[in-house]
Write an enzyme that holds these catalytic residues in place. Structure first.
Site, PDB file in Angstrom:
ATOM      1  N   LEU A  55      -8.164 -24.404  -0.463  1.00 28.66           N
ATOM      2  CA  LEU A  55      -8.890 -25.439  -0.077  1.00 28.66           C
ATOM      3  C   LEU A  55     -10.237 -25.351  -0.765  1.00 28.66           C
ATOM      4  O   LEU A  55     -10.871 -26.552  -1.089  1.00 28.66           O
ATOM      5  CB  LEU A  55      -9.076 -25.464   1.574  1.00 28.66           C
ATOM      6  N   GLY A  56     -10.713 -24.342  -0.762  1.00 25.91           N
ATOM      7  CA  GLY A  56     -12.215 -24.411  -1.643  1.00 25.91           C
ATOM      8  C   GLY A  56     -13.169 -24.415  -0.618  1.00 25.91           C
ATOM      9  O   GLY A  56     -14.309 -25.157  -0.795  1.00 25.91           O
ATOM     10  N   VAL A  57     -13.193 -23.735   0.642  1.00 27.66           N
ATOM     11  CA  VAL A  57     -14.332 -23.791   1.682  1.00 27.66           C
ATOM     12  C   VAL A  57     -14.914 -22.339   2.009  1.00 27.66           C
ATOM     13  O   VAL A  57     -13.749 -21.524   2.047  1.00 27.66           O
ATOM     14  CB  VAL A  57     -13.938 -24.665   2.689  1.00 27.66           C
ATOM     15  N   VAL A  58     -15.739 -22.210   2.563  1.00 19.31           N
ATOM     16  CA  VAL A  58     -15.916 -21.212   3.408  1.00 19.31           C
ATOM     17  C   VAL A  58     -16.096 -21.805   5.119  1.00 19.31           C
ATOM     18  O   VAL A  58     -16.933 -22.604   5.098  1.00 19.31           O
ATOM     19  CB  VAL A  58     -17.438 -20.431   3.069  1.00 19.31           C
ATOM     20  N   ILE A  59     -15.602 -21.010   5.598  1.00 13.12           N
ATOM     21  CA  ILE A  59     -15.539 -21.505   7.306  1.00 13.12           C
ATOM     22  C   ILE A  59     -15.865 -20.277   8.102  1.00 13.12           C
ATOM     23  O   ILE A  59     -16.184 -19.333   7.720  1.00 13.12           O
ATOM     24  CB  ILE A  59     -14.100 -21.804   7.677  1.00 13.12           C
ATOM     25  N   ASP A  65       0.000  -7.758   1.510  1.00  9.42           N
ATOM     26  CA  ASP A  65       0.590  -6.370   1.498  1.00  9.42           C
ATOM     27  C   ASP A  65       2.191  -6.183   1.514  1.00  9.42           C
ATOM     28  O   ASP A  65       2.791  -5.392   2.191  1.00  9.42           O
ATOM     29  CB  ASP A  65       0.028  -5.498   2.780  1.00  9.42           C
ATOM     30  N   GLY A  83       3.332   6.405   7.928  1.00 12.86           N
ATOM     31  CA  GLY A  83       4.694   6.721   7.263  1.00 12.86           C
ATOM     32  C   GLY A  83       5.551   5.658   7.953  1.00 12.86           C
ATOM     33  O   GLY A  83       6.713   5.444   7.397  1.00 12.86           O
ATOM     34  N   ASN A  84       5.221   5.086   9.185  1.00 12.65           N
ATOM     35  CA  ASN A  84       5.786   3.861   9.555  1.00 12.65           C
ATOM     36  C   ASN A  84       5.665   2.456   8.661  1.00 12.65           C
ATOM     37  O   ASN A  84       6.483   1.518   8.715  1.00 12.65           O
ATOM     38  CB  ASN A  84       5.558   3.535  10.884  1.00 12.65           C
ATOM     39  N   SER A  85       4.753   2.533   7.742  1.00 19.47           N
ATOM     40  CA  SER A  85       4.127   1.585   7.042  1.00 19.47           C
ATOM     41  C   SER A  85       5.429   0.871   6.210  1.00 19.47           C
ATOM     42  O   SER A  85       6.144   2.011   5.535  1.00 19.47           O
ATOM     43  CB  SER A  85       2.997   1.627   6.147  1.00 19.47           C
ATOM     44  N   HIS A 129       0.716  -1.208  -0.121  1.00 14.43           N
ATOM     45  CA  HIS A 129      -0.002   0.055  -0.158  1.00 14.43           C
ATOM     46  C   HIS A 129       0.666   1.036  -0.102  1.00 14.43           C
ATOM     47  O   HIS A 129       0.239   2.407  -0.212  1.00 14.43           O
ATOM     48  CB  HIS A 129      -0.962   0.126   1.300  1.00 14.43           C
TER      49      HIS A 129
END
Length: 476
Positions: free
Chosen positions: A274-278, A146, A217-219, A116
């Site tokens: 993996l193809g799941v919603v957890i 990020d 600014g620390n990012s 970012h």
């Protein structure tokens, strides 16, 4: 007698002084660390050749990192921002203030920072500790973690020493060097508050939480341990004021370096999928699924054709471990899966209908964009009302196809009763009730009629294509 008082007073003074010296000796001295590490910490500024939005106050530039700060702070920092000449077309060119940080990881000029910090930049300038400035080339970025990798031309550049973030302990002292609000090489210190933190929309990074003062600014700057080794990249803060409030988050170096190596080799990052919603397993869900305690990741949705579906995972399974590593919180699972290479095998321990099972899944590659199932509402014939206080209808063939379902019922009306209390809405689709699949309105009515009282009961609901389990209790 006076001499005795004097002796006692002197003795107490010596003891207090000794305690103060001991306490002082226990505090870390960061001076050598800062002297050694600072030359490898850099300031990063970017320029975007795009027309700039004008603010209401005399044409000053809008700096995203200053958004949300109190007006007095904004005025103080914006006074030092130069006015940018107008572009030939009459607009202004945006030139971002130097509010990013980074650090050199190799003597030939590779630099790590946050995605970012340099996102959408047309020009990236790296300023070294001796105030010299170098144009940077973007090697690659990974928005999911990020992390961004830059390259500057140079030889025998100062570099940081890399540490092992997995060896960090909660309570350990850590130190950050960066450019908060453009103040180069500012040093702040604190302790590790927690490890393995998951943040909203950041599923693939087990963040290090610290109380080190981190500000805009620390990012992109480094987080050091007491041995002077970089153990993380300072990335995010949680704040209501726009500044530091005691909650700072860093990307572990184990994650960052894996990303950097992949960016250097391939220009992109591959992650396991993996193809799941957890979802999280709370106390009530644990009771309804026959677990001794809340733990694991509850599978609320299995994507058709994905690795989980091919490996035999089912909706309602609770994943307790992967490759021998326990899953205490559901957020632990994405970290473990994302770290695996596509094509590798994962051994899962799951609880299904109260019994433990072992499954082996071939991990897939995380798609470039998220896979979502679209919800769809349609007419349908009202078929049932019941103890839950809902009227439901059969799903049409078109709805089943759109939602990739074999069965289920759609709520047409929510009456007074348990359904209203737990927040069900018209349009919600119920696919499971009390751990039983619902293939029709008739099945739903039968299961609803036989629900136990004063015990947690689970229900799987799809809302706008997103599945989750909820729990409730029927009173006597």
């Amino acid at each position: 007698m006076p001499s005795l008082k004097l002796y006692v007073t002197s003795l107490l003074a010596v003891l207090l002084c000794g305690q103060a010296l001991v306490a002082q000796a226990q505090l870390p001295d960061f001076t050598e660390l800062v002297e050694e590490a600072s030359p490898a910490v850099v300031n990063i500024s970017t320029r975007q050749k795009l027309p700039e939005r004008m603010s209401s106050g005399g044409g000053a530039l809008s700096i995203p990192d200053l958004e949300g700060l109190p007006p007095a702070f904004r005025e103080f920092f914006e006074r030092s921002i130069p006015q940018v000449p107008r572009a030939p077309g009459g607009g202004r060119q945006r030139e971002a203030q130097s509010l990013g940080s980074g650090f050199i990881i190799s003597a030939d000029g590779y630099v790590l920072t946050n995605n970012h910090v340099i996102a959408d930049a047309d020009e990236i300038v790296v300023r070294l500790s001796d105030r010299s400035e170098l144009q940077a080339t973007l090697v690659g970025t990974d928005p999911r973690s990020d992390v961004a990798l830059l390259k500057i031309d140079g030889k025998d550049l100062p570099t940081v020493r890399l540490g092992k973030s997995e060896e960090l302990k909660v309570g350990e002292w850590v130190l950050a060097i960066g450019s908060p609000f453009g103040f180069d090489h500012s040093v702040t210190a604190g302790i590790v508050s927690a490890k393995g933190r998951s943040l909203p929309n950041e599923s693939y990074v087990p963040f290090i939480q610290t109380d080190v003062a981190i500000n805009p600014g620390n990012s992109g700057g480094p987080l050091f341990n007491l041995d002077g080794e970089v153990v993380g990249i300072n990335s995010q803060i949680f704040t209501r004021s726009g500044g530091f409030m005691g909650l700072s988050f860093a990307i572990p170096m184990s994650v960052a370096m894996d990303v950097a190596e992949q960016l250097k080799a391939d220009g992109k990052v591959s992650r396991g999928w993996l193809g799941v919603v957890i979802q999280e397993v709370n106390k009530d869900l644990a009771e309804s699924f026959g677990l001794d305690k809340p733990a694991g990741a509850l599978v609320a949705q299995v994507l058709d054709g994905g690795p989980a579906a091919k490996g035999g995972l089912r909706v309602g399974d609770v994943i307790l471990s992967m490759n021998g590593k326990p899953i205490v919180m559901s957020a632990d699972l994405p970290h473990l899966v994302g770290a695996l290479k596509p094509g590798s095998k994962a051994n899962l321990e799951v609880v299904r209908e109260g019994s433990r099972k072992s499954l082996q899944v071939l991990i897939g590659a995380l798609p470039e964009e998220g896979v979502e199932l679209a919800g769809m509402e349609g007419p349908g014939v009202e078929r049932s009302s019941n103890r839950l206080g809902v009227k439901v209808a059969e799903l049409t063939g078109e709805q089943k196809k759109a939602l990739d379902l074999q069965g289920g019922v759609v709520i047409k009306e929510v009456l007074d009763g348990p359904a209203a209390m737990i927040g069900l809405r018209p349009g919600d689709v119920i696919t499971h009730l009390n751990n039983q699949a619902i293939d029709s309105a008739k099945t739903f009515a039968q299961v609803a009629q036989s629900l136990p009282k004063n015990r947690s009961v689970s229900m799987r609901v799809l809302r706008q294509g997103r599945a989750s389990f909820i729990t409730f209790k029927l009173a006597e």
